[in-house]
Design an enzyme around this catalytic site. Structure first.
Site, PDB file in Angstrom:
ATOM      1  N   VAL A  14       0.829  -1.204   0.000  1.00  0.00           N
ATOM      2  CA  VAL A  14       0.000   0.000   0.000  1.00  0.00           C
ATOM      3  C   VAL A  14       0.868   1.262   0.000  1.00  0.00           C
ATOM      4  O   VAL A  14       0.624   2.195  -0.771  1.00  0.00           O
ATOM      5  CB  VAL A  14      -0.973   0.005   1.212  1.00  0.00           C
ATOM      6  N   LYS A 104      -7.097  -1.763   9.955  1.00  0.00           N
ATOM      7  CA  LYS A 104      -8.408  -2.107  10.551  1.00  0.00           C
ATOM      8  C   LYS A 104      -8.315  -2.781  11.904  1.00  0.00           C
ATOM      9  O   LYS A 104      -9.128  -2.554  12.788  1.00  0.00           O
ATOM     10  CB  LYS A 104      -9.256  -2.963   9.612  1.00  0.00           C
ATOM     11  N   GLU A 128     -10.599   5.691   5.717  1.00  0.00           N
ATOM     12  CA  GLU A 128     -11.359   5.127   4.594  1.00  0.00           C
ATOM     13  C   GLU A 128     -10.719   3.851   4.061  1.00  0.00           C
ATOM     14  O   GLU A 128     -11.406   2.886   3.703  1.00  0.00           O
ATOM     15  CB  GLU A 128     -11.458   6.172   3.474  1.00  0.00           C
ATOM     16  N   ILE A 135     -13.447   1.324  -2.276  1.00  0.00           N
ATOM     17  CA  ILE A 135     -14.865   1.739  -2.189  1.00  0.00           C
ATOM     18  C   ILE A 135     -15.028   2.800  -1.093  1.00  0.00           C
ATOM     19  O   ILE A 135     -14.660   2.556   0.044  1.00  0.00           O
ATOM     20  CB  ILE A 135     -15.786   0.540  -1.855  1.00  0.00           C
ATOM     21  N   GLY A 186      -0.825  -9.016  -3.659  1.00  0.00           N
ATOM     22  CA  GLY A 186      -0.833  -7.948  -2.651  1.00  0.00           C
ATOM     23  C   GLY A 186      -2.186  -7.777  -1.983  1.00  0.00           C
ATOM     24  O   GLY A 186      -2.432  -6.755  -1.333  1.00  0.00           O
ATOM     25  N   LYS A 204     -13.309  -5.102  10.080  1.00  0.00           N
ATOM     26  CA  LYS A 204     -13.968  -4.153   9.182  1.00  0.00           C
ATOM     27  C   LYS A 204     -15.441  -3.980   9.561  1.00  0.00           C
ATOM     28  O   LYS A 204     -15.987  -2.870   9.512  1.00  0.00           O
ATOM     29  CB  LYS A 204     -13.836  -4.637   7.737  1.00  0.00           C
ATOM     30  N   GLY A 301      -5.668  -4.608  -2.588  1.00  0.00           N
ATOM     31  CA  GLY A 301      -4.651  -4.273  -3.600  1.00  0.00           C
ATOM     32  C   GLY A 301      -4.021  -2.930  -3.292  1.00  0.00           C
ATOM     33  O   GLY A 301      -4.673  -2.038  -2.724  1.00  0.00           O
TER      34      GLY A 301
HETATM   35  P1  NAP Z   1       3.137  -4.759   3.706  1.00  0.00           P
HETATM   36  O1  NAP Z   1       3.289  -4.891   2.245  1.00  0.00           O
HETATM   37  O2  NAP Z   1       3.541  -5.871   4.597  1.00  0.00           O
HETATM   38  O3  NAP Z   1       3.891  -3.413   4.135  1.00  0.00           O
HETATM   39  C1  NAP Z   1       4.152  -3.078   5.478  1.00  0.00           C
HETATM   40  C2  NAP Z   1       5.194  -1.981   5.497  1.00  0.00           C
HETATM   41  O4  NAP Z   1       5.375  -1.530   6.817  1.00  0.00           O
HETATM   42  C3  NAP Z   1       6.566  -2.424   4.985  1.00  0.00           C
HETATM   43  O5  NAP Z   1       7.152  -1.400   4.232  1.00  0.00           O
HETATM   44  C4  NAP Z   1       7.369  -2.664   6.245  1.00  0.00           C
HETATM   45  O6  NAP Z   1       8.753  -2.390   6.087  1.00  0.00           O
HETATM   46  C5  NAP Z   1       6.762  -1.632   7.183  1.00  0.00           C
HETATM   47  N1  NAP Z   1       6.803  -2.087   8.569  1.00  0.00           N
HETATM   48  C6  NAP Z   1       6.078  -3.067   9.142  1.00  0.00           C
HETATM   49  N2  NAP Z   1       6.393  -3.178  10.446  1.00  0.00           N
HETATM   50  C7  NAP Z   1       7.341  -2.247  10.688  1.00  0.00           C
HETATM   51  C8  NAP Z   1       8.068  -1.857  11.830  1.00  0.00           C
HETATM   52  N3  NAP Z   1       7.895  -2.464  13.003  1.00  0.00           N
HETATM   53  N4  NAP Z   1       8.959  -0.842  11.732  1.00  0.00           N
HETATM   54  C9  NAP Z   1       9.167  -0.218  10.548  1.00  0.00           C
HETATM   55  N5  NAP Z   1       8.494  -0.535   9.417  1.00  0.00           N
HETATM   56  C10 NAP Z   1       7.602  -1.538   9.505  1.00  0.00           C
HETATM   57  O7  NAP Z   1       1.603  -4.461   4.073  1.00  0.00           O
HETATM   58  P2  NAP Z   1       0.484  -3.777   3.162  1.00  0.00           P
HETATM   59  O8  NAP Z   1      -0.220  -4.823   2.394  1.00  0.00           O
HETATM   60  O9  NAP Z   1       1.024  -2.612   2.479  1.00  0.00           O
HETATM   61  O10 NAP Z   1      -0.570  -3.333   4.306  1.00  0.00           O
HETATM   62  C11 NAP Z   1      -0.297  -2.235   5.127  1.00  0.00           C
HETATM   63  C12 NAP Z   1      -1.542  -1.878   5.933  1.00  0.00           C
HETATM   64  O11 NAP Z   1      -2.613  -1.595   5.041  1.00  0.00           O
HETATM   65  C13 NAP Z   1      -2.059  -3.002   6.853  1.00  0.00           C
HETATM   66  O12 NAP Z   1      -2.631  -2.432   8.001  1.00  0.00           O
HETATM   67  C14 NAP Z   1      -3.161  -3.643   6.028  1.00  0.00           C
HETATM   68  O13 NAP Z   1      -4.151  -4.261   6.806  1.00  0.00           O
HETATM   69  C15 NAP Z   1      -3.724  -2.424   5.329  1.00  0.00           C
HETATM   70  N6  NAP Z   1      -4.432  -2.681   4.068  1.00  0.00           N
HETATM   71  C16 NAP Z   1      -3.867  -3.436   3.117  1.00  0.00           C
HETATM   72  C17 NAP Z   1      -4.558  -3.651   1.931  1.00  0.00           C
HETATM   73  C18 NAP Z   1      -3.992  -4.495   0.825  1.00  0.00           C
HETATM   74  O14 NAP Z   1      -4.721  -4.803  -0.118  1.00  0.00           O
HETATM   75  N7  NAP Z   1      -2.733  -4.877   0.882  1.00  0.00           N
HETATM   76  C19 NAP Z   1      -5.816  -3.091   1.751  1.00  0.00           C
HETATM   77  C20 NAP Z   1      -6.369  -2.292   2.753  1.00  0.00           C
HETATM   78  C21 NAP Z   1      -5.671  -2.102   3.917  1.00  0.00           C
HETATM   79  P3  NAP Z   1       9.677  -3.289   5.134  1.00  0.00           P
HETATM   80  O15 NAP Z   1       9.179  -3.051   3.747  1.00  0.00           O
HETATM   81  O16 NAP Z   1      11.053  -2.754   5.335  1.00  0.00           O
HETATM   82  O17 NAP Z   1       9.473  -4.689   5.602  1.00  0.00           O
HETATM   83  N1  HSE Z   2      -6.307  -8.370   3.261  1.00  0.00           N
HETATM   84  C1  HSE Z   2      -7.386  -7.504   3.001  1.00  0.00           C
HETATM   85  C2  HSE Z   2      -8.372  -8.172   2.070  1.00  0.00           C
HETATM   86  C3  HSE Z   2      -6.884  -6.224   2.381  1.00  0.00           C
HETATM   87  O1  HSE Z   2      -8.011  -9.156   1.431  1.00  0.00           O
HETATM   88  O2  HSE Z   2      -9.510  -7.724   1.993  1.00  0.00           O
HETATM   89  C4  HSE Z   2      -7.941  -5.160   2.253  1.00  0.00           C
HETATM   90  O3  HSE Z   2      -8.317  -4.669   3.502  1.00  0.00           O
END
Ligand code: NAP
Ligand code: HSE
Length: 429
Positions: A14, A104, A128, A135, A186, A204, A301
């Site tokens: 993200v 969340k 959001e 959405i 992702g 959620k 995503g």
């Molecule tokens: P991700 O790809 O695992 O990215 C997490 C990032 O945070 C990485 O850059 C990581 O650093 C950094 N990080 C994690 N713990 C850390 C720490 N203790 N100290 C410093 N940096 C730290 O996760 P993501 O998919 O982007 O998701 C991030 C958030 O968005 C989560 O809360 C997730 O629930 C939410 N979200 C995700 C999606 C989705 O579709 N992926 C959708 C909606 C919401 P490194 O890169 O160096 O490891």
């Molecule tokens: N892991 C979550 C999902 C990301 O698959 O819906 C979006 O919040």
């Protein structure tokens, strides 16, 4: 135009998409808000990891570079997890920085406390992106349906599990392969057990229900079950019985109390929620004031989630007076396509004389005007003879020219009926 610095906590799926969206969207954000966005510093664990499109000099492992910088006005939290994210957000809000988060689990457990802290500090916490990715469901519940008296929410709010179930349901990937694919795309959480166990959907639902019913709902209030025990056999059996299997999040008012649950459910195949496939999400809102409204779109995503993060950043920045009025943002200067240049497939029905050679004459007119025929059916006989043709995608101007010539033919009587066929493949274009 004043500069506003945005610090990021996290730069994974993200976070990287947020950096791209804020950079690419810089000009319209400035036109709407009157502020120029400056990105960074960005907290990560591993500064040496490759992050396309992100300036490595902005990366840091020292959160102080964000939290102690008085110039950082907005903190975007996209790191996930409870600890240390909770501590960082407490500090950021305590120092009057606005926070935009996609987390969340954090909100469903500590949202009340963080919102109170934001209020005390005279700043704001926006989230959001924490529910249904692209959405704008929080905005709709918070603003558009504020007084609609919501009675029930029924949703598919986890993209990963919907993707897995859709794959299994159409005889595509197995459970394990579909989950691995959702991870590589992702969609999944860092620990995908949160997705498949229903914990992500439960968080959620707690967030959505809090807003919809104007009542504090926490993660512990939501009973949840996951999809781990569903196999292809269950999918086939359900289909034979006329159902699709979906992980549903349901919140409804029952005798004035909020009842909440997340579990896999059989959804009748002709129900609107049964058609939600892949990583899409949907929330069906039932209210006294507005009846049924369904919000549908990408539920996971990086790019999709970044869209909601940027929307929240814009809300924090605020839109300056008049920026959405009087077409102030209609300054991209794109040309408008003339109507004759639109392309669609066509359906044509016409009354024709029932005699040999008519079909060849009609087909010849379409061919000469550059339209190709996909299928032809002749219906009726004698005076009631009709031709029904489906034509491949072609130019509107070619159809106009063909119709002019067809009207002149003695074999064609009355005005042909022309319908455009919805080009489903072109919906994303
Ligand atoms: P991700 O790809 O695992 O990215 C997490 C990032 O945070 C990485 O850059 C990581 O650093 C950094 N990080 C994690 N713990 C850390 C720490 N203790 N100290 C410093 N940096 C730290 O996760 P993501 O998919 O982007 O998701 C991030 C958030 O968005 C989560 O809360 C997730 O629930 C939410 N979200 C995700 C999606 C989705 O579709 N992926 C959708 C909606 C919401 P490194 O890169 O160096 O490891
Ligand atoms: N892991 C979550 C999902 C990301 O698959 O819906 C979006 O919040």
């Amino acid at each position: 135009v004043t500069a506003v610095r945005i610090g990021l906590l996290g730069c994974g799926t993200v976070g990287q998409a947020v950096v791209r969206a804020l950079s690419d969207g810089g000009a319209p954000i400035t036109r709407a808000s009157g502020h120029r966005v400056e990105i960074g510093p960005i907290l990560v664990r591993d500064p040496d990891r490759r992050r396309p499109g992100v300036d490595p000099s902005l990366l840091t492992t020292d959160v102080g570079r964000i939290l102690d910088d008085p110039e950082v006005a907005i903190v975007v939290e996209v790191m996930g997890g409870i600890d240390p994210a909770l501590g960082h957000l407490r500090t950021a809000l305590g120092r009057g920085k606005a926070v935009v988060t996609a987390n969340k689990q954090l909100l469903a457990r500590h949202g009340a406390e963080l919102l109170e802290q934001a209020e005390r500090s005279g700043t704001e916490l926006r989230f959001e992106a924490s529910v249904c990715a692209a959405i704008p469901v929080i905005k709709v519940l918070r603003e558009s349906l504020l007084v609609a008296e919501i009675e029930a929410l029924t949703g598919i709010v986890n993209g990963t599990t919907n993707f897995v179930l859709s794959e299994m349901g159409r005889g595509g990937l197995s459970y394990a392969d579909a989950l691995a694919r959702a991870q590589s795309l992702g969609y999944a959480e860092a620990d995908p057990t949160e997705d498949v166990s229903g914990a992500d959907a439960a968080a959620k639902l707690a967030i959505l229900a809090s807003i919809a019913f104007h009542t504090r709902v926490r993660l512990d209030d939501v009973t949840f079950e996951g999809i781990e025990r569903i196999d292809r056999d269950d999918m086939t059996q359900a289909q034979e019985l006329g159902y699709a299997v979906k992980l549903l999040a349901v919140a409804r008012l029952v005798d004035g109390a909020v009842a909440l649950r997340v579990h896999p459910a059989l959804v009748p195949q002709d129900h609107r929620l049964a058609a939600i496939g892949g990583a899409d999400n949907a929330v069906l809102v039932q209210s006294r004031g507005a009846g049924q409204i369904m919000l549908v779109g990408p539920g996971a995503g990086g790019t999709e989630t970044a869209s909601a993060v940027v929307a929240d950043v814009l809300s924090v920045l605020g839109t300056h007076r008049g920026s959405f009025l009087h077409n102030a943002l209609a300054d991209a200067g794109r040309p408008v396509q003339p109507p004759g240049e639109s392309r669609t497939p066509f359906y044509v029905r016409m009354h024709v004389a029932d005699r040999p050679g008519v079909l060849a004459t009609v087909a010849g007119v379409f061919a000469e005007e550059g339209l190709s025929i996909e299928s032809v059916v002749q219906r009726g006989q004698g005076a009631g003879a009709r031709l029904v043709l489906v034509l491949h995608e072609g130019l509107e101007s070619c159809m106009t020219a063909a119709l002019e010539r067809l009207r002149e033919l003695p074999e064609v009587s009355g005005e042909p009926v022309v319908l455009r066929v919805l080009d489903v493949a072109g919906e994303g274009r």
